[in-house]
Scaffold this motif. Structure first.
Motif, short mmCIF file in Angstrom:
data_model
loop_
_atom_site.label_atom_id
_atom_site.label_comp_id
_atom_site.label_asym_id
_atom_site.label_seq_id
_atom_site.Cartn_x
_atom_site.Cartn_y
_atom_site.Cartn_z
N PRO A 4 -22.31 43.35 -28.82
CA PRO A 4 -21.86 42.03 -29.21
C PRO A 4 -20.89 41.42 -28.21
O PRO A 4 -20.16 42.13 -27.52
N SER A 5 -20.89 40.12 -28.12
CA SER A 5 -19.93 39.42 -27.27
C SER A 5 -18.71 39.04 -28.09
O SER A 5 -18.65 39.26 -29.29
N SER A 6 -17.71 38.49 -27.40
CA SER A 6 -16.43 38.18 -28.04
C SER A 6 -16.63 37.25 -29.24
O SER A 6 -17.39 36.30 -29.19
N GLY A 7 -15.93 37.56 -30.33
CA GLY A 7 -15.96 36.72 -31.51
C GLY A 7 -17.00 37.13 -32.52
O GLY A 7 -16.98 36.66 -33.65
N GLU A 8 -17.95 37.99 -32.14
CA GLU A 8 -18.98 38.44 -33.07
C GLU A 8 -18.48 39.65 -33.85
O GLU A 8 -17.78 40.50 -33.32
N ALA A 9 -18.85 39.71 -35.14
CA ALA A 9 -18.58 40.91 -35.91
C ALA A 9 -19.43 42.04 -35.34
O ALA A 9 -20.59 41.83 -34.98
N ILE A 10 -18.84 43.21 -35.27
CA ILE A 10 -19.53 44.34 -34.65
C ILE A 10 -20.10 45.24 -35.73
O ILE A 10 -19.37 45.87 -36.50
N ASP A 11 -21.42 45.29 -35.80
CA ASP A 11 -22.11 46.20 -36.71
C ASP A 11 -22.70 47.31 -35.85
O ASP A 11 -23.70 47.10 -35.17
N PRO A 12 -22.10 48.50 -35.85
CA PRO A 12 -22.58 49.55 -34.95
C PRO A 12 -24.00 50.00 -35.23
O PRO A 12 -24.64 50.57 -34.36
N THR A 13 -24.51 49.73 -36.43
CA THR A 13 -25.87 50.15 -36.75
C THR A 13 -26.92 49.31 -36.03
O THR A 13 -28.11 49.64 -36.07
N THR A 14 -26.50 48.22 -35.37
CA THR A 14 -27.44 47.43 -34.56
C THR A 14 -27.55 47.98 -33.14
O THR A 14 -28.36 47.48 -32.35
N LEU A 15 -26.74 48.98 -32.81
CA LEU A 15 -26.70 49.52 -31.46
C LEU A 15 -27.53 50.79 -31.35
O LEU A 15 -27.69 51.54 -32.32
N THR A 16 -28.01 51.04 -30.15
CA THR A 16 -28.58 52.34 -29.81
C THR A 16 -27.59 53.04 -28.89
O THR A 16 -27.19 52.48 -27.87
N VAL A 17 -27.19 54.24 -29.27
CA VAL A 17 -26.20 54.98 -28.50
C VAL A 17 -26.88 56.16 -27.82
O VAL A 17 -27.53 56.98 -28.47
#
Length: 231
Positions: A4-17
């Motif tokens: 996510p970019s600045s100002g966006e809520a961060i939902d870690p489940t949208t990420l691939t780690v």
């Protein structure tokens, strides 16, 4: 999915780690906890077969299927955020070999340069200042952060423990990147991600692991850290 970019809520489940060194103790523990939290995880290793064998073990342990294994290059290419949990001895070589794949990615360096002798654990000197600063120099186009140095791999890997009660110091010069990493820390039940300063301050956090190992050996515990006076 991009970070996510600045100002966006961060939902870690949208990420691939991606977890480089995902077959080792620290990488295993974090891969298990992130996968259990609903985050897609790619286990990386120099040997793709070894990575997939570990991924199968982790799928069995968590009961989820969003854990896959692959060669380090595949892991780095496909992930949005990459954790470096490799041995200090191969830190520079591994990251240098993945410079192209890690361009533009958030890298979380959790490597502790620590030695052992008959007196116990002790921090090793690092020419660049810290393992994280070495990564920064080797990967000038990567968003390098430092975190997860002081979390017990034993507790992380023990899925019978519903929570891991500790704070994680997150360091870095890219505030958007450190916010993403703090969200990944918060995704683990019981863990809280705390911004710990600029990347230049990573060395003392890396060194603290030697103290924690000494505490664990003396008191037969799995100690972590907690930061007081925060809401």
């Amino acid at each position: 999915m991009s970070a996510p970019s600045s100002g966006e809520a961060i939902d870690p489940t949208t990420l691939t780690v991606g977890v480089l060194g995902g077959t080792g103790n620290q990488g295993k523990g974090l891969a298990l906890r992130w996968a259990a939290a609903g985050i897609r995880v790619i286990v990386g290793s120099r040997a793709a077969e070894r990575a997939e064998n570990s991924a199968q073990e982790y799928r069995d342990a968590t009961g989820v299927d969003h854990i896959i294994g692959g060669h380090n290059a595949h892991c780095a290419t496909e992930a949005d955020v990459v954790l470096a949990a490799v041995p200090w001895e191969s830190h520079a070589e591994t990251l240098t070999g993945l410079r192209e794949e890690l361009k533009g990615k958030i890298l979380i360096d959790c490597v502790n340069p620590i030695g052992f002798d008959k007196k116990g654990p002790y921090p090793l000197p690092v020419e660049e200042g810290s393992a994280a600063q070495q990564a920064e120099q080797l990967l000038p186009e990567t968003r390098v952060t430092a975190a997860f140095h002081n979390v017990s791999a034993v507790l992380l890997s023990d899925m019978s423990q519903p929570q891991v009660d500790c704070d994680v110091l997150v360091l870095g010069d890219d505030r958007e990147a450190t916010d993403v990493v703090r969200a990944l820390a918060d995704a683990i039940p019981g863990v809280r991600g705390v911004y710990g300063g600029r990347l230049r301050n990573a060395y003392q956090v890396e060194c603290l692991t030697a103290n924690l190992i000494a505490i664990n050996r003396r008191y037969k515990v799995h100690a972590g850290i907690k930061i007081t006076d925060l809401d």
